[in-house]
Design a protein around this motif. Structure first.
Motif, PDB file in Angstrom:
ATOM      1  N   LYS A 156       0.833  -1.207   0.000  1.00 33.72           N
ATOM      2  CA  LYS A 156       0.000   0.000   0.000  1.00 33.72           C
ATOM      3  C   LYS A 156       0.869   1.259   0.000  1.00 33.72           C
ATOM      4  O   LYS A 156       0.580   2.228  -0.713  1.00 33.72           O
ATOM      5  CB  LYS A 156      -0.921   0.007   1.216  1.00 33.72           C
ATOM      6  CG  LYS A 156      -2.068  -0.947   1.104  1.00 33.72           C
ATOM      7  CD  LYS A 156      -2.967  -0.874   2.318  1.00 33.72           C
ATOM      8  CE  LYS A 156      -4.099  -1.879   2.221  1.00 33.72           C
ATOM      9  NZ  LYS A 156      -4.937  -1.867   3.427  1.00 33.72           N
ATOM     10  N   VAL A 157       1.929   1.245   0.797  1.00 33.66           N
ATOM     11  CA  VAL A 157       2.821   2.412   0.843  1.00 33.66           C
ATOM     12  C   VAL A 157       3.480   2.628  -0.503  1.00 33.66           C
ATOM     13  O   VAL A 157       3.539   3.759  -1.006  1.00 33.66           O
ATOM     14  CB  VAL A 157       3.878   2.235   1.958  1.00 33.66           C
ATOM     15  CG1 VAL A 157       4.978   3.260   1.842  1.00 33.66           C
ATOM     16  CG2 VAL A 157       3.215   2.319   3.324  1.00 33.66           C
ATOM     17  N   ASN A 181       2.429   1.659  -3.397  1.00 31.04           N
ATOM     18  CA  ASN A 181       1.400   2.086  -4.340  1.00 31.04           C
ATOM     19  C   ASN A 181       1.158   3.588  -4.238  1.00 31.04           C
ATOM     20  O   ASN A 181       1.096   4.285  -5.252  1.00 31.04           O
ATOM     21  CB  ASN A 181       0.104   1.339  -4.046  1.00 31.04           C
ATOM     22  CG  ASN A 181      -0.428   0.647  -5.272  1.00 31.04           C
ATOM     23  OD1 ASN A 181       0.074   0.818  -6.364  1.00 31.04           O
ATOM     24  ND2 ASN A 181      -1.465  -0.144  -5.075  1.00 31.04           N
ATOM     25  N   SER A 182       1.035   4.080  -3.010  1.00 31.44           N
ATOM     26  CA  SER A 182       0.779   5.508  -2.841  1.00 31.44           C
ATOM     27  C   SER A 182       1.981   6.341  -3.268  1.00 31.44           C
ATOM     28  O   SER A 182       1.828   7.409  -3.865  1.00 31.44           O
ATOM     29  CB  SER A 182       0.397   5.815  -1.392  1.00 31.44           C
ATOM     30  OG  SER A 182       1.447   5.477  -0.531  1.00 31.44           O
ATOM     31  N   ASN A 205       2.017   6.316  -7.086  1.00 37.26           N
ATOM     32  CA  ASN A 205       0.947   7.179  -7.595  1.00 37.26           C
ATOM     33  C   ASN A 205       1.296   8.645  -7.417  1.00 37.26           C
ATOM     34  O   ASN A 205       1.049   9.458  -8.309  1.00 37.26           O
ATOM     35  CB  ASN A 205      -0.373   6.867  -6.887  1.00 37.26           C
ATOM     36  CG  ASN A 205      -0.971   5.566  -7.371  1.00 37.26           C
ATOM     37  OD1 ASN A 205      -0.641   5.085  -8.451  1.00 37.26           O
ATOM     38  ND2 ASN A 205      -1.837   4.990  -6.566  1.00 37.26           N
ATOM     39  N   ALA A 206       1.897   8.995  -6.282  1.00 36.30           N
ATOM     40  CA  ALA A 206       2.290  10.383  -6.051  1.00 36.30           C
ATOM     41  C   ALA A 206       3.356  10.813  -7.045  1.00 36.30           C
ATOM     42  O   ALA A 206       3.323  11.927  -7.578  1.00 36.30           O
ATOM     43  CB  ALA A 206       2.787  10.553  -4.622  1.00 36.30           C
TER      44      ALA A 206
END
Length: 77
Positions: free
Chosen positions: A43-44, A46-47, A50-51
């Motif tokens: 999840k980290v 992925n974020s 994406n950022a």
């Protein structure tokens, strides 16, 4: 010749089953912990990805040329 206690076999088997059960539960908790750790890292990442892509999209839209705006190159570094 003296015989052992009649319940000795039953008690030793129960002790063995309890040891196996504790080992199984320990491995199960370790496995669940590793799964939750990997999911958290996923999840980290992925974020973060994406950022990064979101900032790259916004920077590529405003085309920078050094002659027009030299501050644009300084802000990227």
């Amino acid at each position: 010749m003296q015989q052992g206690h009649p319940r000795h076999k039953q008690l030793s088997r129960a002790r063995h089953e309890m040891a196996v059960h504790r080992r199984y539960m320990f491995a199960k908790k370790i496995n669940e912990g590793m799964h939750s750790f990997v999911n958290g890292v996923r999840k980290v990442m992925n974020s973060v990805v994406n950022a990064i892509f979101n900032t790259l999209e916004t920077e590529t839209l405003k085309e920078c040329s050094y002659t027009e705006n030299p501050d644009c190159f300084i802000s990227r570094a």
